[in-house]
Design a protein around this motif. Structure first.
Motif, PDB file in Angstrom:
ATOM      1  N   THR A 101       0.840  -1.239   0.092  1.00 10.24           N
ATOM      2  CA  THR A 101      -0.057  -0.093  -0.052  1.00 10.24           C
ATOM      3  C   THR A 101       0.930   1.347  -0.008  1.00 10.24           C
ATOM      4  OG1 THR A 101      -0.033   0.194   2.520  1.00 10.24           O
ATOM      5  CG2 THR A 101      -1.775  -1.048   1.355  1.00 10.24           C
ATOM      6  N   ASN A 102       0.305   2.511  -0.140  1.00 13.10           N
ATOM      7  CA  ASN A 102       0.897   3.536  -0.017  1.00 13.10           C
ATOM      8  C   ASN A 102       1.245   3.658   1.308  1.00 13.10           C
ATOM      9  OD1 ASN A 102      -1.893   4.154  -0.184  1.00 13.10           O
ATOM     10  ND2 ASN A 102      -1.422   6.356   0.316  1.00 13.10           N
ATOM     11  N   ALA A 103       2.060   4.694   1.645  1.00 13.43           N
ATOM     12  CA  ALA A 103       2.334   4.977   3.058  1.00 13.43           C
ATOM     13  C   ALA A 103       1.257   5.547   3.787  1.00 13.43           C
ATOM     14  CB  ALA A 103       3.833   5.934   3.338  1.00 13.43           C
TER      15      ALA A 103
ATOM     16  N   ALA B 108      -1.703   4.032   4.509  1.00  6.93           N
ATOM     17  CA  ALA B 108      -3.220   3.535   4.056  1.00  6.93           C
ATOM     18  C   ALA B 108      -3.781   2.792   5.050  1.00  6.93           C
ATOM     19  CB  ALA B 108      -2.854   2.958   2.940  1.00  6.93           C
TER      20      ALA B 108
ATOM     21  N   GLU C  18       4.271  -0.936   2.957  1.00  9.92           N
ATOM     22  CA  GLU C  18       4.044   0.334   2.555  1.00  9.92           C
ATOM     23  C   GLU C  18       5.145   0.777   1.646  1.00  9.92           C
ATOM     24  OE1 GLU C  18       4.055   3.166   5.860  1.00  9.92           O
ATOM     25  OE2 GLU C  18       1.964   2.297   6.380  1.00  9.92           O
TER      26      GLU C  18
ATOM     27  N   PRO D  93       8.488   6.592  -0.837  1.00 14.81           N
ATOM     28  CA  PRO D  93       8.389   7.703  -1.409  1.00 14.81           C
ATOM     29  C   PRO D  93       8.648   7.697  -2.887  1.00 14.81           C
ATOM     30  CG  PRO D  93       8.884   8.509   0.709  1.00 14.81           C
ATOM     31  CD  PRO D  93       9.116   6.902   0.674  1.00 14.81           C
TER      32      PRO D  93
ATOM     33  N   TRP E 149       5.551   4.242  -6.344  1.00 15.62           N
ATOM     34  CA  TRP E 149       4.366   3.766  -6.815  1.00 15.62           C
ATOM     35  C   TRP E 149       4.523   4.055  -8.382  1.00 15.62           C
ATOM     36  CZ3 TRP E 149       1.129   0.138  -5.781  1.00 15.62           C
ATOM     37  CH2 TRP E 149       0.618   0.231  -4.444  1.00 15.62           C
TER      38      TRP E 149
ATOM     39  N   THR F 169       5.031   9.920  -5.748  1.00 17.87           N
ATOM     40  CA  THR F 169       5.083   9.848  -4.436  1.00 17.87           C
ATOM     41  C   THR F 169       3.886  10.102  -3.977  1.00 17.87           C
ATOM     42  OG1 THR F 169       4.824  12.286  -4.343  1.00 17.87           O
ATOM     43  CG2 THR F 169       7.112  11.650  -4.541  1.00 17.87           C
ATOM     44  N   ASN F 170       3.668   9.568  -2.482  1.00 19.67           N
ATOM     45  CA  ASN F 170       2.316   9.853  -1.878  1.00 19.67           C
ATOM     46  C   ASN F 170       1.554  11.103  -1.963  1.00 19.67           C
ATOM     47  OD1 ASN F 170       2.215   7.210  -0.760  1.00 19.67           O
ATOM     48  ND2 ASN F 170       2.789   7.949   1.356  1.00 19.67           N
ATOM     49  N   GLU F 171       2.183  11.996  -2.047  1.00 20.91           N
ATOM     50  CA  GLU F 171       1.719  13.335  -2.279  1.00 20.91           C
ATOM     51  C   GLU F 171       1.079  13.393  -3.694  1.00 20.91           C
ATOM     52  OE1 GLU F 171       4.791  13.087  -1.117  1.00 20.91           O
ATOM     53  OE2 GLU F 171       4.137  13.403   1.081  1.00 20.91           O
TER      54      GLU F 171
ATOM     55  N   VAL G 241      -2.050  11.463  -3.847  1.00 23.41           N
ATOM     56  CA  VAL G 241      -3.319  11.877  -3.077  1.00 23.41           C
ATOM     57  C   VAL G 241      -3.669  12.907  -4.053  1.00 23.41           C
ATOM     58  CG1 VAL G 241      -3.895  13.353  -1.285  1.00 23.41           C
ATOM     59  CG2 VAL G 241      -2.545  11.438  -1.028  1.00 23.41           C
TER      60      VAL G 241
END
Length: 136
Positions: free
Chosen positions: A66-68, A70, A106, A109, A112, A120-122, A125
């Motif tokens: 998963t993403n960090a 999650a 997880e 960064p 993915w 990155t996670n950002e 999102v």
């Protein structure tokens, strides 16, 4: 991403197992039901050679990436329980309840890679928010 490793023949319907596993993770994460997540939450079923120290191959390994952030602790507990129950149900083998290993991982960064880009996670999102608002 979900990878399920088991000896060949463990599951009667691997395609159904893959769909059900992906659905469980998406539901537990409580991510919005948008194309970005429906298309990129997937499970892969692998025939594998497994053995414990006694040489017993009747185990299943499930890895969830998963993403960090999650999965908070409650979600970790739920996803492990539900995936283990799914493995038992899909195999018809109650003994696998004690022989299913679920690894929760997880992504780091930039870990993915979607649409030909390391996100990155950002960035993920932001892409989800953009899709939720109709691209605005």
């Amino acid at each position: 991403m979900i990878d399920i490793y088991a000896p060949a023949g463990t599951f009667a319907d691997p395609a159904r197992l893959a769909t059900d596993a992906a659905t469980i993770v998406k539901d537990v994460e409580k991510v919005p039901d948008i194309a970005m997540f429906r298309e990129n939450t997937a499970a892969f079923i692998h025939d594998a050679v497994l053995a414990d120290v006694n040489g017993d191959p009747s185990h299943v390994r499930v890895q969830v990436l998963t993403n960090a952030g999650a999965l908070d602790r409650d979600k970790q507990l739920e996803v492990v329980r539900r995936l283990t129950d799914l493995v038992v149900s899909a195999s018809g083998n109650e003994a696998l309840a004690r022989r299913t290993w679920v690894l929760l991982t997880e992504a780091t960064p930039g870990g993915w890679g979607l649409w030909g880009h390391a996100h990155t996670n950002e960035e993920l999102v932001a892409a989800a928010r953009k899709e939720l608002t109709g691209g605005h």
